[in-house]
Design a protein around this motif. Structure first.
Motif, PDB file in Angstrom:
ATOM      1  N   THR A 100     -18.546 135.287  -2.062  1.00  0.00           N
ATOM      2  CA  THR A 100     -18.971 133.965  -1.586  1.00  0.00           C
ATOM      3  C   THR A 100     -20.436 133.695  -1.946  1.00  0.00           C
ATOM      4  OG1 THR A 100     -19.711 134.818   0.558  1.00  0.00           O
ATOM      5  CG2 THR A 100     -17.445 134.042   0.426  1.00  0.00           C
ATOM      6  N   ILE A 101     -20.742 132.412  -2.018  1.00  0.00           N
ATOM      7  CA  ILE A 101     -22.135 131.976  -2.112  1.00  0.00           C
ATOM      8  C   ILE A 101     -22.358 131.013  -0.960  1.00  0.00           C
ATOM      9  CG2 ILE A 101     -23.926 130.897  -3.531  1.00  0.00           C
ATOM     10  CD1 ILE A 101     -22.076 131.155  -5.931  1.00  0.00           C
ATOM     11  N   ASN A 102     -23.334 131.296  -0.141  1.00  0.00           N
ATOM     12  CA  ASN A 102     -23.718 130.343   0.899  1.00  0.00           C
ATOM     13  C   ASN A 102     -24.986 129.634   0.438  1.00  0.00           C
ATOM     14  OD1 ASN A 102     -22.249 130.223   3.606  1.00  0.00           O
ATOM     15  ND2 ASN A 102     -22.186 132.397   3.132  1.00  0.00           N
ATOM     16  N   HIS A 103     -25.065 128.354   0.729  1.00  0.00           N
ATOM     17  CA  HIS A 103     -26.235 127.570   0.311  1.00  0.00           C
ATOM     18  C   HIS A 103     -27.097 127.253   1.528  1.00  0.00           C
ATOM     19  CE1 HIS A 103     -24.552 126.689  -3.716  1.00  0.00           C
ATOM     20  NE2 HIS A 103     -23.455 126.934  -3.070  1.00  0.00           N
ATOM     21  N   ILE A 104     -28.372 127.520   1.414  1.00  0.00           N
ATOM     22  CA  ILE A 104     -29.304 127.211   2.492  1.00  0.00           C
ATOM     23  C   ILE A 104     -30.068 125.950   2.108  1.00  0.00           C
ATOM     24  CG2 ILE A 104     -31.266 128.085   3.846  1.00  0.00           C
ATOM     25  CD1 ILE A 104     -29.082 130.059   4.064  1.00  0.00           C
ATOM     26  N   GLU A 105     -30.197 125.035   3.041  1.00  0.00           N
ATOM     27  CA  GLU A 105     -30.918 123.792   2.738  1.00  0.00           C
ATOM     28  C   GLU A 105     -32.400 124.045   2.519  1.00  0.00           C
ATOM     29  OE1 GLU A 105     -28.449 120.230   4.829  1.00  0.00           O
ATOM     30  OE2 GLU A 105     -30.451 120.658   5.511  1.00  0.00           O
ATOM     31  N   LYS A 106     -32.941 123.329   1.552  1.00  0.00           N
ATOM     32  CA  LYS A 106     -34.366 123.446   1.285  1.00  0.00           C
ATOM     33  C   LYS A 106     -34.944 122.036   1.152  1.00  0.00           C
ATOM     34  CE  LYS A 106     -37.230 126.502  -1.446  1.00  0.00           C
ATOM     35  NZ  LYS A 106     -37.336 127.346  -2.619  1.00  0.00           N
ATOM     36  N   HIS A 107     -36.018 121.760   1.871  1.00  0.00           N
ATOM     37  CA  HIS A 107     -36.619 120.423   1.808  1.00  0.00           C
ATOM     38  C   HIS A 107     -37.812 120.448   0.854  1.00  0.00           C
ATOM     39  CE1 HIS A 107     -35.168 119.223   6.089  1.00  0.00           C
ATOM     40  NE2 HIS A 107     -34.266 119.869   5.398  1.00  0.00           N
ATOM     41  N   CYS A 108     -37.908 119.450  -0.002  1.00  0.00           N
ATOM     42  CA  CYS A 108     -39.078 119.356  -0.882  1.00  0.00           C
ATOM     43  C   CYS A 108     -39.847 118.061  -0.636  1.00  0.00           C
ATOM     44  CB  CYS A 108     -38.639 119.442  -2.333  1.00  0.00           C
ATOM     45  SG  CYS A 108     -37.946 121.043  -2.740  1.00  0.00           S
ATOM     46  N   LEU A 109     -39.388 117.271   0.301  1.00  0.00           N
ATOM     47  CA  LEU A 109     -40.083 116.035   0.677  1.00  0.00           C
ATOM     48  C   LEU A 109     -40.078 115.962   2.200  1.00  0.00           C
ATOM     49  CD1 LEU A 109     -41.148 113.092  -0.215  1.00  0.00           C
ATOM     50  CD2 LEU A 109     -38.800 112.371   0.209  1.00  0.00           C
ATOM     51  N   GLU A 110     -41.241 115.890   2.797  1.00  0.00           N
ATOM     52  CA  GLU A 110     -41.304 115.752   4.254  1.00  0.00           C
ATOM     53  C   GLU A 110     -41.204 114.278   4.619  1.00  0.00           C
ATOM     54  OE1 GLU A 110     -41.160 118.331   6.178  1.00  0.00           O
ATOM     55  OE2 GLU A 110     -41.303 119.695   4.467  1.00  0.00           O
ATOM     56  N   VAL A 111     -40.793 114.010   5.835  1.00  0.00           N
ATOM     57  CA  VAL A 111     -40.541 112.626   6.218  1.00  0.00           C
ATOM     58  C   VAL A 111     -41.821 111.779   6.142  1.00  0.00           C
ATOM     59  CG1 VAL A 111     -40.856 112.960   8.725  1.00  0.00           C
ATOM     60  CG2 VAL A 111     -39.307 111.173   7.888  1.00  0.00           C
ATOM     61  N   ASP A 112     -42.984 112.408   6.376  1.00  0.00           N
ATOM     62  CA  ASP A 112     -44.222 111.620   6.326  1.00  0.00           C
ATOM     63  C   ASP A 112     -44.785 111.493   4.901  1.00  0.00           C
ATOM     64  OD1 ASP A 112     -45.000 114.196   5.988  1.00  0.00           O
ATOM     65  OD2 ASP A 112     -46.350 114.294   7.709  1.00  0.00           O
ATOM     66  N   GLU A 113     -44.004 111.942   3.912  1.00  0.00           N
ATOM     67  CA  GLU A 113     -44.475 111.842   2.524  1.00  0.00           C
ATOM     68  C   GLU A 113     -43.793 110.720   1.740  1.00  0.00           C
ATOM     69  OE1 GLU A 113     -45.860 116.401   1.482  1.00  0.00           O
ATOM     70  OE2 GLU A 113     -43.728 115.923   1.303  1.00  0.00           O
ATOM     71  N   TYR A 114     -42.945 109.950   2.404  1.00  0.00           N
ATOM     72  CA  TYR A 114     -42.248 108.865   1.693  1.00  0.00           C
ATOM     73  C   TYR A 114     -43.232 107.903   1.027  1.00  0.00           C
ATOM     74  CZ  TYR A 114     -37.307 109.610   2.818  1.00  0.00           C
ATOM     75  OH  TYR A 114     -36.033 110.090   2.863  1.00  0.00           O
ATOM     76  N   ASP A 115     -44.277 107.509   1.775  1.00  0.00           N
ATOM     77  CA  ASP A 115     -45.205 106.520   1.228  1.00  0.00           C
ATOM     78  C   ASP A 115     -45.882 107.051  -0.041  1.00  0.00           C
ATOM     79  OD1 ASP A 115     -44.629 104.681   3.140  1.00  0.00           O
ATOM     80  OD2 ASP A 115     -46.229 105.315   4.504  1.00  0.00           O
ATOM     81  N   GLU A 116     -46.238 108.337   0.010  1.00  0.00           N
ATOM     82  CA  GLU A 116     -46.875 108.960  -1.158  1.00  0.00           C
ATOM     83  C   GLU A 116     -45.904 108.977  -2.351  1.00  0.00           C
ATOM     84  OE1 GLU A 116     -48.263 112.881  -0.206  1.00  0.00           O
ATOM     85  OE2 GLU A 116     -48.827 113.290  -2.278  1.00  0.00           O
ATOM     86  N   PHE A 117     -44.649 109.298  -2.075  1.00  0.00           N
ATOM     87  CA  PHE A 117     -43.638 109.321  -3.139  1.00  0.00           C
ATOM     88  C   PHE A 117     -43.455 107.928  -3.734  1.00  0.00           C
ATOM     89  CE2 PHE A 117     -39.441 108.920  -4.902  1.00  0.00           C
ATOM     90  CZ  PHE A 117     -39.224 110.109  -5.577  1.00  0.00           C
ATOM     91  N   ILE A 118     -43.352 106.936  -2.846  1.00  0.00           N
ATOM     92  CA  ILE A 118     -43.105 105.563  -3.307  1.00  0.00           C
ATOM     93  C   ILE A 118     -44.301 105.044  -4.123  1.00  0.00           C
ATOM     94  CG2 ILE A 118     -42.809 103.166  -2.492  1.00  0.00           C
ATOM     95  CD1 ILE A 118     -41.266 104.501  -0.054  1.00  0.00           C
TER      96      ILE A 118
END
Lengths: 391, 213
Positions: A100-118
């Motif tokens: 089996t392969i289990n996948h662990i979630e990984k975040h590369c964008l924090e919720v307070d970084e949306y404005d910076e991304f946009i």
């Protein structure tokens, strides 16, 4: 027939099933095997996914010993060598004993970084996303350059493996499915915000999510659609279907959310594919019955939809005059039924779903584990369709 | 005093900001224990609405996940009052995803809804061996043990957990419930599990029925 003629014949089976202007010579058979051929082999999963010779041995053997007309996965879904070199690590957990392969979630964008991304998505990608997602790119410029070059070499090695496999299985009349294209929603889940983060963002800050995707779209469209499907020369061996479009998380969304956040992108790519003369295979995970009203808006004869948990006869009844249906035989039956029971069920499926065309036979869900089917049953049902699924 | 019916409706409609504003305004009014319990009950009522709407197909899994987030936010606002007033608990659950499975979203939805229903939930996490369930059961003596599994292969982990609870002599002191994609009523029956979780909302209903007996 030459290798190329065999490939063209198989492509015609798929084109006729998807195009829906005429019945194909017979019902085509698409494989839904992912890691199953590996975990029933003598090799370890983590070993095969890092060794193109062993991957070739497994998938060529699978194409030769079973009777599918096309392979959907053939090692591209888990490109471990590329992941290892770039440092996309920590989110894959192998268990070779269980296969089996289990996948662990990984975040590369924090919720307070949306404005910076946009504000500047390219800058965010270069300065934050890639170093977080591909940790080996972090550090000095020289290190980043060396990692990038090593990564490109591994992409090339994967390409060589796919080219070699495509040529070899074409001699058997078997084609590989074409390149992948993802929805922004699924990209967000897997690379940027995780499942819970993405679903929560769609509720709490929907306008920001939409704005971020609008900024992300031009970069993605160029890399994932225009470059491979418009600007690159066609592959020497045609794929069975041109574009594989997985809908991984859409079954979790309400009709309204899907209509706002996912459907416009699918419609757009379907329209582009129609102009470009490409076919699309939508791979719908979970149950998507509540989304049929959207699928009915697809351009006719350009797409086929693989169903996992839907009632496939109902899907054919509702969508069957509009797009091709893929699926059918349950993994539970393939694993625990007798060969005769599997063949009986396959006969019922073909009798019910094949008339009029627009049907591609397949296993009903991704075959990933040892218990997802007994080899003799899988072989029996694909052989049955090849021999008896004639129009 | 807060309009509990309105709060229940806001939670059920997933109107997070308005529901949170109501909860924030409520906690600064120095409410009584009864008033706190009425507000918690309103949240439970709202979550029941979420469960019903999921059952009828109006809501989808994404809505359940979001409802868990919404509820956790409200509960974090109410928690100081619940602790200070020693608000009564419905029951105790030991919860985990069994060995071989690293998925926890389904488990977390269940946990959020169970906490909303007033249960104290001891969440032991994912990929947990049978021995971890046994150890926690011995420690906290719960009313219920909940097992989550998404992978087909994790069914073995569920079987092992049930067996380990029996071998440890604690099986009969708890009710067992299991949920997740590969779990079926037939599997639960064969394995000696008291209830098939189905979706999280139905699972909570079953748990509430057990502790009310």
């Amino acid at each position: 027939m030459s290798e190329y003629q065999k490939a063209l014949y198989t492509r015609t089976l798929f084109d006729d099933a998807i195009g829906m202007k005429k019945e194909p010579d017979r019902v085509p058979v698409m494989s839904n095997a992912f890691t199953w051929p590996i975990v029933i082999s003598k090799y370890k999963l983590s070993e095969v996914l890092r060794d193109y010779d062993k991957l070739f041995e497994i998938w060529y053997g699978f194409a030769r010993d079973y009777y599918h007309d096309s392979l959907f996965d053939f090692g591209w879904r888990n490109p471990m060598r590329i992941r290892d070199v770039l440092g996309i690590s920590g989110d894959y957990v192998f268990n070779d004993e269980e296969g089996t392969i289990n996948h662990i979630e990984k975040h590369c964008l924090e919720v307070d970084e949306y404005d910076e991304f946009i504000a500047d998505p390219r800058r965010f990608m270069m300065e934050k996303f890639f170093p977080r997602r591909m940790t080996n790119l972090a550090g000095s410029r020289l290190n980043a350059k060396n990692t990038f070059v090593a990564g490109m070499n591994e992409f090339a090695a994967l390409g060589q493996y796919i080219g070699k496999l495509a040529g070899a299985v074409a001699e058997l009349g078997v084609l590989l499915a074409g390149g992948g294209y993802l929805t922004y929603f699924d990209i967000w889940i897997h690379n940027f915000r995780g499942l819970k983060g993405t679903l929560t963002d769609l509720r709490r800050i929907p306008d920001k999510v939409q704005a971020a995707w609008e900024k992300y779209a031009p970069m993605y469209e160029f890399a994932a659609y225009d470059l491979p499907f418009r600007y690159s020369p066609p592959p020497p061996i045609p794929p069975s279907i041109d574009i594989a479009l997985p809908l991984i998380g859409s079954g979790l969304l309400s009709r309204v959310q899907f209509g706002r956040f996912v459907w416009p992108q699918i419609k757009q790519v379907a329209d582009k594919a129609t102009v470009d003369g490409k076919t699309i295979m939508i791979f719908a995970e979970g149950n998507v019955e509540h989304l049929y009203e959207y699928f009915l808006q697809l351009p006719k004869g350009v797409a086929c939809i693989q169903f996992e948990k839907d009632d496939i006869r109902k899907a054919k009844a509702i969508l069957g005059k509009h797009c091709c249906i893929i699926g059918g035989i349950s993994l539970e039956l393939l694993n625990s039924g007798t060969k005769e029971q599997c063949i009986e069920e396959t006969k019922r499926l073909v009798d019910d779903l094949a008339p009029g065309g627009g049907y591609i036979f397949s296993e009903a869900a991704m075959m990933a584990f040892k218990t997802d089917g007994r080899p003799e049953n899988v072989r029996a049902v694909t052989e049955y369709v090849r021999m008896n699924g004639k129009y | 005093m807060i309009n509990v019916e309105q709060l229940a409706k806001l939670v059920g409609d997933l109107e997070e900001e308005q529901a949170v504003q109501m909860a924030e305004a409520f906690v600064v009014q120095n409410p009584s224990k009864e008033e706190v319990e009425a507000v918690v009950a309103a949240c439970q009522g709202g979550m029941e609405t979420v469960g019903v709407r999921f059952g009828t197909g109006e809501y989808f899994i994404g809505d359940l996940i979001y409802s868990g987030e919404l509820l956790a936010r409200i509960m974090s606002i109410l928690k100081p009052l619940m602790v200070a007033n020693n608000t009564s608990k419905t029951g105790t659950i030991v919860l985990g995803t069994v060995k071989g499975d690293l998925h926890d979203i389904g488990k977390n939805i269940f946990r959020g809804m169970a906490e909303a229903a007033g249960f104290v939930v001891h969440d032991i996490g994912f990929d947990q061996p049978a021995s971890a369930f046994v150890e926690k059961v011995r420690e906290v003596k719960p009313d219920i043990v909940g097992m989550s599994a998404l992978l087909t292969l994790a069914l073995d982990g569920v079987r092992d957990t049930v067996k380990a609870l029996k071998d440890a002599g604690v099986r009969d002191s708890v009710k067992l419930i299991a949920g997740g994609n590969p779990i079926t009523p037939e599997f639960c029956k064969q394995t000696g599990i008291d209830a098939y979780g189905g979706n999280a909302a139905n699972g909570i209903k079953t748990c509430l029925a057990w502790v009310k007996k």
